[in-house]
Design a protein around this motif. Structure first.
Motif, PDB file in Angstrom:
ATOM      1  N   LYS A 161       0.952  -1.148   0.053  1.00 21.57           N
ATOM      2  CA  LYS A 161       0.047   0.033  -0.032  1.00 21.57           C
ATOM      3  C   LYS A 161       0.950   1.428   0.061  1.00 21.57           C
ATOM      4  N   PRO A 186      -9.938  -6.278  13.176  1.00 21.65           N
ATOM      5  CA  PRO A 186     -10.393  -6.839  11.942  1.00 21.65           C
ATOM      6  C   PRO A 186     -11.273  -7.747  11.707  1.00 21.65           C
ATOM      7  N   ARG A 233      -7.897  -9.877  -1.416  1.00 24.07           N
ATOM      8  CA  ARG A 233      -8.097  -8.333  -0.718  1.00 24.07           C
ATOM      9  C   ARG A 233      -8.673  -8.358   0.500  1.00 24.07           C
ATOM     10  N   LEU A 234      -9.445  -9.704   0.934  1.00 20.83           N
ATOM     11  CA  LEU A 234      -9.855  -9.750   2.434  1.00 20.83           C
ATOM     12  C   LEU A 234      -8.782  -9.855   3.151  1.00 20.83           C
ATOM     13  N   ASP A 236      -5.747  -8.840   2.939  1.00 23.51           N
ATOM     14  CA  ASP A 236      -5.091  -7.597   3.069  1.00 23.51           C
ATOM     15  C   ASP A 236      -5.782  -6.675   3.682  1.00 23.51           C
ATOM     16  N   LYS A 237      -6.923  -6.479   3.798  1.00 24.45           N
ATOM     17  CA  LYS A 237      -7.846  -5.689   4.523  1.00 24.45           C
ATOM     18  C   LYS A 237      -7.600  -6.001   6.013  1.00 24.45           C
ATOM     19  N   LEU A 240      -4.224  -4.860   7.083  1.00 20.63           N
ATOM     20  CA  LEU A 240      -4.097  -3.415   7.118  1.00 20.63           C
ATOM     21  C   LEU A 240      -4.590  -2.854   8.357  1.00 20.63           C
ATOM     22  N   ALA A 241      -5.719  -3.447   8.669  1.00 20.96           N
ATOM     23  CA  ALA A 241      -6.405  -3.022   9.964  1.00 20.96           C
ATOM     24  C   ALA A 241      -5.711  -3.350  11.251  1.00 20.96           C
TER      25      ALA A 241
END
Length: 370
Positions: A161, A186, A233-234, A236-237, A240-241
């Motif tokens: 990111k 998350p 994507r899930l 990664d989210k 990130l969180a």
């Protein structure tokens, strides 16, 4: 074929021929998807998009790098330098949306340091031949920034990111603020079995979970994002969180982004930063030092060369050195370029193809030398 408006076309073609550049015939109407997949969302907003009767996304040619790379893939991929000059169409603030660009793309040269130096010197030489006087060169390095993120031990999702945001100071600072704050939960509202797969870092199991849910809901697996893409994507989210940035690492990042020095001082300052923060840039730093030495020994005159650690060009495909060249006291660059080794792989190459190049905004150049 669109008529090239620049009055320098003949001189440019002569330079290309004298420097063993192959002419690439690139069509005016281009498939849009390769740009959308490689250049980033910011670039998408600058393009003139349309579609044909089969709903294939098309665009007026917004630049040459991507189609030259596609041409190279189709032509056998032997190392070659391409030269081009032609009209492109891109939305610009306070400037015409239709304008000419010229440039050189050097594809397949395994000596990356040598090719990086040659690309910069070719751009500088062309400007001189076309009548530009004193210039300022601004250097940055995507690879050095990514090496720093790796050395700091940031989670992979955050490395990717922040790497994408390199060169966009506002977005990068926003992300650093978010990363420095308290982590959020998350897993809130996620089913227990999905949380178990995510905690196991099992992307295949997460994709399988998504596939089962899509089938149960009657959603086709081939429309829109694939289960694997959704799973990635899930995960990664979640990463990130849940991650946070220590005060020590935040300070190191801020110190790095403040480095701004003449080329003759930059390597020494970077080395002092490494030592002070007990970090290592690895091979990326050795390449940077070798490039700086080559540039300094090239004999360029009437030229100020500056390295700025926070400088990046806002196209997603850059991977190493990036640069812009300005007329002295100019506010907009005449030339922009850099290394983009991953682009060919994204476009379909079976292995990494070394690639570096630059483009010249001919309308800005003509204003400077008129």
């Amino acid at each position: 074929m669109v008529q090239v408006a620049t009055k320098f076309a003949d001189q440019l073609h002569a330079f290309f021929e004298a420097n063993d550049c192959v002419n690439a015939e690139i069509g005016l109407l281009q498939p849009a998807d390769p740009y959308l997949e490689t250049a980033g969302e910011d670039f998408r907003r600058l393009m003139f998009l349309t579609s044909d009767q089969t709903s294939t996304n098309l665009c007026l040619r917004p630049e040459f790098t991507v189609p030259v790379c596609l041409h190279h893939l189709a032509s056998g991929q032997i190392p070659v330098r391409y030269g081009y000059v032609g009209t492109v169409f891109r939305q610009r603030e306070d400037e015409p949306h239709e304008f000419d660009q010229a440039g050189i793309e050097d594809l397949g040269n395994e000596n990356r340091v040598e090719a990086d130096i040659a690309s910069l010197l070719d751009a500088e030489t062309i400007l001189r031949k076309l009548g530009v006087g004193d210039i300022t060169i601004l250097l940055g390095d995507q690879a050095i920034f990514k090496a720093l993120l790796l050395a700091l031990g940031l989670p992979k999702a955050w490395q990717e990111k922040l790497g994408r945001e390199f060169g966009d100071t506002e977005r990068l600072n926003q992300s650093l603020e978010r990363l420095s704050g308290e982590s959020s939960n998350p897993y809130e509202d996620l089913p227990a079995d999905l949380v178990e797969h995510i905690n196991s870092d099992d992307a295949q199991a997460v994709a399988g979970w998504v596939t089962d849910k899509m089938r149960a809901s009657g959603l086709p697996l081939s429309a829109g994002r694939t289960p694997s893409a959704i799973a990635s994507r899930l995960m990664d989210k979640v990463e990130l969180a849940s991650a946070t940035l220590s005060d020590e690492n935040r300070s190191a990042l801020e110190q790095f982004l403040e480095i701004d020095a003449p080329i003759e001082d930059a390597a020494k300052i970077m080395g002092e930063f490494e030592a002070a923060n007990n970090l290592s840039f690895g091979p990326s730093f050795e390449n940077l030092k070798a490039r700086f030495e080559g540039i300094q020994s090239s004999g360029m005159e009437n030229c100020s060369v500056h390295y700025q650690a926070s400088f990046g060009r806002r196209l997603d495909y850059y991977t190493g050195q990036v640069f812009e060249i300005y007329a002295s006291n100019g506010k907009r660059p005449l030339v922009g370029g850099g290394r983009y080794d991953h682009l060919m792989s994204i476009l379909g190459a079976e292995s990494t193809v070394p690639a570096v190049g630059f483009s010249i905004w001919m309308d800005r150049l003509e204003q400077v030398v008129s």
